[in-house]
Design a protein around this motif. Sequence first.
Motif, PDB file in Angstrom:
ATOM      1  N   GLY A 406     -18.930 -12.787  25.119  1.00 53.90           N
ATOM      2  CA  GLY A 406     -19.529 -13.907  24.421  1.00 53.90           C
ATOM      3  C   GLY A 406     -20.157 -14.960  25.299  1.00 53.90           C
ATOM      4  N   GLU A 407     -20.087 -14.829  26.622  1.00 52.70           N
ATOM      5  CA  GLU A 407     -20.749 -15.806  27.489  1.00 52.70           C
ATOM      6  C   GLU A 407     -22.255 -15.558  27.492  1.00 52.70           C
ATOM      7  OE1 GLU A 407     -18.995 -15.781  31.355  1.00 52.70           O
ATOM      8  OE2 GLU A 407     -17.177 -16.835  30.690  1.00 52.70           O
ATOM      9  N   GLY A 408     -23.002 -16.523  27.976  1.00 52.23           N
ATOM     10  CA  GLY A 408     -24.454 -16.392  28.012  1.00 52.23           C
ATOM     11  C   GLY A 408     -24.923 -15.217  28.847  1.00 52.23           C
ATOM     12  N   GLU A 409     -26.162 -14.836  28.639  1.00 56.73           N
ATOM     13  CA  GLU A 409     -26.735 -13.705  29.369  1.00 56.73           C
ATOM     14  C   GLU A 409     -26.940 -14.038  30.839  1.00 56.73           C
ATOM     15  OE1 GLU A 409     -29.546 -11.325  26.238  1.00 56.73           O
ATOM     16  OE2 GLU A 409     -30.338 -13.179  27.051  1.00 56.73           O
ATOM     17  N   PHE A 410     -26.807 -13.036  31.677  1.00 55.02           N
ATOM     18  CA  PHE A 410     -27.294 -13.131  33.053  1.00 55.02           C
ATOM     19  C   PHE A 410     -28.682 -12.510  33.077  1.00 55.02           C
ATOM     20  CE2 PHE A 410     -28.271 -11.221  37.127  1.00 55.02           C
ATOM     21  CZ  PHE A 410     -28.000 -12.254  38.011  1.00 55.02           C
ATOM     22  N   ALA A 411     -29.664 -13.240  33.600  1.00 57.51           N
ATOM     23  CA  ALA A 411     -31.047 -12.754  33.610  1.00 57.51           C
ATOM     24  C   ALA A 411     -31.582 -12.732  35.036  1.00 57.51           C
ATOM     25  CB  ALA A 411     -31.929 -13.650  32.743  1.00 57.51           C
ATOM     26  N   TYR A 412     -32.349 -11.712  35.326  1.00 54.25           N
ATOM     27  CA  TYR A 412     -33.079 -11.682  36.592  1.00 54.25           C
ATOM     28  C   TYR A 412     -34.440 -11.052  36.353  1.00 54.25           C
ATOM     29  CZ  TYR A 412     -32.692  -6.614  37.517  1.00 54.25           C
ATOM     30  OH  TYR A 412     -32.821  -5.256  37.467  1.00 54.25           O
ATOM     31  N   GLN A 413     -35.366 -11.313  37.275  1.00 55.16           N
ATOM     32  CA  GLN A 413     -36.714 -10.769  37.171  1.00 55.16           C
ATOM     33  C   GLN A 413     -37.042  -9.988  38.442  1.00 55.16           C
ATOM     34  OE1 GLN A 413     -36.260 -14.308  36.516  1.00 55.16           O
ATOM     35  NE2 GLN A 413     -35.850 -13.628  34.430  1.00 55.16           N
ATOM     36  N   SER A 414     -37.787  -8.921  38.258  1.00 52.34           N
ATOM     37  CA  SER A 414     -38.272  -8.146  39.390  1.00 52.34           C
ATOM     38  C   SER A 414     -39.663  -7.625  39.035  1.00 52.34           C
ATOM     39  CB  SER A 414     -37.313  -7.003  39.722  1.00 52.34           C
ATOM     40  OG  SER A 414     -37.650  -6.424  40.959  1.00 52.34           O
ATOM     41  N   CYS A 415     -40.197  -6.715  39.827  1.00 52.12           N
ATOM     42  CA  CYS A 415     -41.582  -6.301  39.613  1.00 52.12           C
ATOM     43  C   CYS A 415     -41.811  -4.883  40.124  1.00 52.12           C
ATOM     44  CB  CYS A 415     -42.543  -7.265  40.297  1.00 52.12           C
ATOM     45  SG  CYS A 415     -42.216  -7.516  42.055  1.00 52.12           S
ATOM     46  N   THR A 416     -42.927  -4.324  39.697  1.00 53.38           N
ATOM     47  CA  THR A 416     -43.348  -2.995  40.127  1.00 53.38           C
ATOM     48  C   THR A 416     -44.862  -2.910  39.951  1.00 53.38           C
ATOM     49  OG1 THR A 416     -42.980  -0.616  39.839  1.00 53.38           O
ATOM     50  CG2 THR A 416     -43.074  -1.948  37.843  1.00 53.38           C
ATOM     51  N   HIS A 417     -45.460  -1.857  40.458  1.00 52.84           N
ATOM     52  CA  HIS A 417     -46.906  -1.670  40.276  1.00 52.84           C
ATOM     53  C   HIS A 417     -47.211  -0.188  40.137  1.00 52.84           C
ATOM     54  CE1 HIS A 417     -47.316  -0.402  44.508  1.00 52.84           C
ATOM     55  NE2 HIS A 417     -46.528  -1.401  44.800  1.00 52.84           N
ATOM     56  N   GLN A 418     -48.365   0.106  39.560  1.00 50.35           N
ATOM     57  CA  GLN A 418     -48.777   1.490  39.338  1.00 50.35           C
ATOM     58  C   GLN A 418     -50.299   1.559  39.363  1.00 50.35           C
ATOM     59  OE1 GLN A 418     -46.708   1.721  35.580  1.00 50.35           O
ATOM     60  NE2 GLN A 418     -48.559   1.349  34.390  1.00 50.35           N
ATOM     61  N   ARG A 419     -50.814   2.768  39.586  1.00 48.73           N
ATOM     62  CA  ARG A 419     -52.265   2.925  39.716  1.00 48.73           C
ATOM     63  C   ARG A 419     -52.969   3.103  38.380  1.00 48.73           C
ATOM     64  NH1 ARG A 419     -54.391   3.060  44.518  1.00 48.73           N
ATOM     65  NH2 ARG A 419     -53.091   3.422  46.352  1.00 48.73           N
ATOM     66  N   GLU A 420     -52.252   3.456  37.353  1.00 47.46           N
ATOM     67  CA  GLU A 420     -52.850   3.673  36.034  1.00 47.46           C
ATOM     68  C   GLU A 420     -52.423   2.567  35.067  1.00 47.46           C
ATOM     69  OE1 GLU A 420     -55.118   5.940  35.541  1.00 47.46           O
ATOM     70  OE2 GLU A 420     -54.865   6.611  37.617  1.00 47.46           O
ATOM     71  N   PRO A 421     -53.193   2.349  34.004  1.00 48.34           N
ATOM     72  CA  PRO A 421     -52.878   1.247  33.083  1.00 48.34           C
ATOM     73  C   PRO A 421     -51.729   1.532  32.127  1.00 48.34           C
ATOM     74  CG  PRO A 421     -54.867   2.372  32.375  1.00 48.34           C
ATOM     75  CD  PRO A 421     -54.496   2.976  33.696  1.00 48.34           C
ATOM     76  N   ALA A 422     -51.049   2.666  32.260  1.00 46.48           N
ATOM     77  CA  ALA A 422     -49.938   2.989  31.364  1.00 46.48           C
ATOM     78  C   ALA A 422     -48.841   3.703  32.143  1.00 46.48           C
ATOM     79  CB  ALA A 422     -50.411   3.858  30.197  1.00 46.48           C
ATOM     80  N   GLY A 423     -47.612   3.449  31.747  1.00 47.34           N
ATOM     81  CA  GLY A 423     -46.463   4.083  32.360  1.00 47.34           C
ATOM     82  C   GLY A 423     -45.199   3.583  31.671  1.00 47.34           C
ATOM     83  N   SER A 424     -44.045   3.872  32.259  1.00 52.08           N
ATOM     84  CA  SER A 424     -42.795   3.411  31.659  1.00 52.08           C
ATOM     85  C   SER A 424     -41.690   3.409  32.699  1.00 52.08           C
ATOM     86  CB  SER A 424     -42.389   4.291  30.465  1.00 52.08           C
ATOM     87  OG  SER A 424     -42.055   5.596  30.899  1.00 52.08           O
ATOM     88  N   MET A 425     -40.597   2.713  32.371  1.00 53.01           N
ATOM     89  CA  MET A 425     -39.395   2.690  33.202  1.00 53.01           C
ATOM     90  C   MET A 425     -38.176   2.845  32.312  1.00 53.01           C
ATOM     91  SD  MET A 425     -40.008  -0.355  36.036  1.00 53.01           S
ATOM     92  CE  MET A 425     -38.312  -0.253  36.619  1.00 53.01           C
ATOM     93  N   GLU A 426     -37.125   3.344  32.896  1.00 53.54           N
ATOM     94  CA  GLU A 426     -35.828   3.428  32.230  1.00 53.54           C
ATOM     95  C   GLU A 426     -34.789   3.503  33.336  1.00 53.54           C
ATOM     96  OE1 GLU A 426     -35.344   7.965  31.061  1.00 53.54           O
ATOM     97  OE2 GLU A 426     -37.413   7.241  30.848  1.00 53.54           O
ATOM     98  N   GLY A 427     -33.524   3.305  32.985  1.00 57.12           N
ATOM     99  CA  GLY A 427     -32.524   3.376  34.036  1.00 57.12           C
ATOM    100  C   GLY A 427     -31.135   3.066  33.539  1.00 57.12           C
ATOM    101  N   SER A 428     -30.279   2.678  34.481  1.00 61.68           N
ATOM    102  CA  SER A 428     -28.898   2.342  34.150  1.00 61.68           C
ATOM    103  C   SER A 428     -28.345   1.412  35.223  1.00 61.68           C
ATOM    104  CB  SER A 428     -28.037   3.609  34.041  1.00 61.68           C
ATOM    105  OG  SER A 428     -28.024   4.311  35.269  1.00 61.68           O
ATOM    106  N   PHE A 429     -27.259   0.735  34.838  1.00 63.39           N
ATOM    107  CA  PHE A 429     -26.596  -0.197  35.745  1.00 63.39           C
ATOM    108  C   PHE A 429     -25.113   0.174  35.801  1.00 63.39           C
ATOM    109  CE2 PHE A 429     -30.317  -2.288  34.080  1.00 63.39           C
ATOM    110  CZ  PHE A 429     -30.900  -2.828  35.217  1.00 63.39           C
ATOM    111  N   ARG A 430     -24.601   0.353  36.999  1.00 61.29           N
ATOM    112  CA  ARG A 430     -23.206   0.728  37.183  1.00 61.29           C
ATOM    113  C   ARG A 430     -22.333  -0.541  37.135  1.00 61.29           C
ATOM    114  NH1 ARG A 430     -20.809   5.182  39.561  1.00 61.29           N
ATOM    115  NH2 ARG A 430     -22.470   6.233  38.376  1.00 61.29           N
TER     116      ARG A 430
END
Length: 459
Positions: A406-430
């Motif tokens: 119930g505590e507030g969210e922890f937020a962070y920002q990061s970045c990435t780049h790609q050569r085409e105008p479309a793509g996607s990301m997915e993942g997991s956190f241990r």
Amino acid sequence: MAQPDVPDCPVDALTAECLSRIFSHLRPADLAAVACTHRAWRQAVAGEEGLWRAHCEAEYCLRSPHLPAGGAASGYKAAYGAWRSEFGRYGELAGRALRAWRLVEDWTAQHFPAVAASFGMGASEAELDAAEQQLGFALPPALRVLYRVHNGQELQFDRLVDIQRTAAHESIFHGMFGGYSFYSHLVSCRMLPLRRMVKWTRTAHTQLDFPRGDKRALFAASHNFNKMVYCDAADGLVKIACVDKENCLQAVPADAAGDPARDGALRWFEAYAAALSSGAFAVEALDAENPATIGICLFPQLPPGRSEAVTEGVRVRACPLLIPELTQVAEGERQYFFAYSIRFSLLPEEEQAALRGTLAGPAGGAPLESVQLRSRYWRIRDAAGQVVNEVRGEAVVGHYPLLRPGEGEFAYQSCTHQREPAGSMEGSFRFVEGSLQAPGREFDAVCAPFRLDVPDFIF
């Protein structure tokens, strides 16, 4: 112009009611013609405030009979005449601009009063004509009419710049077109008043060595001009400068073939106003580690822009965003730059309990009292869905957030780049149950796939 000599024949109450119903289907120009036909009809048209109220609401988004410069009108007919006189040259663009501005006014008044208070009074036609003369080209009517409603933003940090003072001020984060932050990159984009639009457009054309005849007008920018938003008077479209400051990304779809309105600036503004009004953006600290950076955050708060997944009581939200000012579209150097905001939270114990027995609930059945992040994993795909990169690492931007129910969210920002105008990301956190100092069982919290696509409208 003298009124024509029309018959004077009174009408009874029943006839008057019938005429009122008929008149309600007529346009203002037709009402004027009717008024020239019969003196009683003229009186009915003039005295039927309901008719004029409907036209004021439909054409000029008026909630009360007031004048364009402020103050009350004697009635809706008088108000309609005044607004028609001021905005009639813009036709249907006027109503669209007023409705879009009303959405922005209402949203900012409720969620960010400091931004609402920064809107200037509307620019006059004379001021717009003078700006065009100084720029050396005509502005599209769709941009002019936006300035007729509000002449950009007046912010304290701009006033400090005017007197050559560079002291930091909170208003650098009060840009009405929002902003974001990741690592050391922070922007918040304000709408420039006409005088500053002229000044900074001329500066940009000179310092960036734009080609002769270029008609890009710089109407919005961040405080440090890292982000520069133009309206190109050559085609009416909104364009945002790329990392080289000369090439631009088109920020709004092109007009329909042969469309003479060239209303790109207004369509862009309408899309932004609609996004604000829908709750797509939130007012929060643009830099999660600096609470003084309160602004309109452009990381999307709603799907499909935002993805969300819950694993064993841990909620992971992902909000991606194209960063046009760090994108490169020059031939042979194409790179599309995206930032993403990731937010973690541990659900309240009662919500965890309600998810017992599902993948979203705690595996052991009992609600988790705390979890701490250990590492991350990302899988990056191209437009065809093929994996092009995988990333593993400890922590997130150097942090190991400890989550409690119930505590507030922890937020962070990061970045990435790609050569085409479309793509996607997915993942997991241990994560580990308990904490890294007193670790229990480990598990992976899923980050649902999110798109890295260049949108039709770029803000």
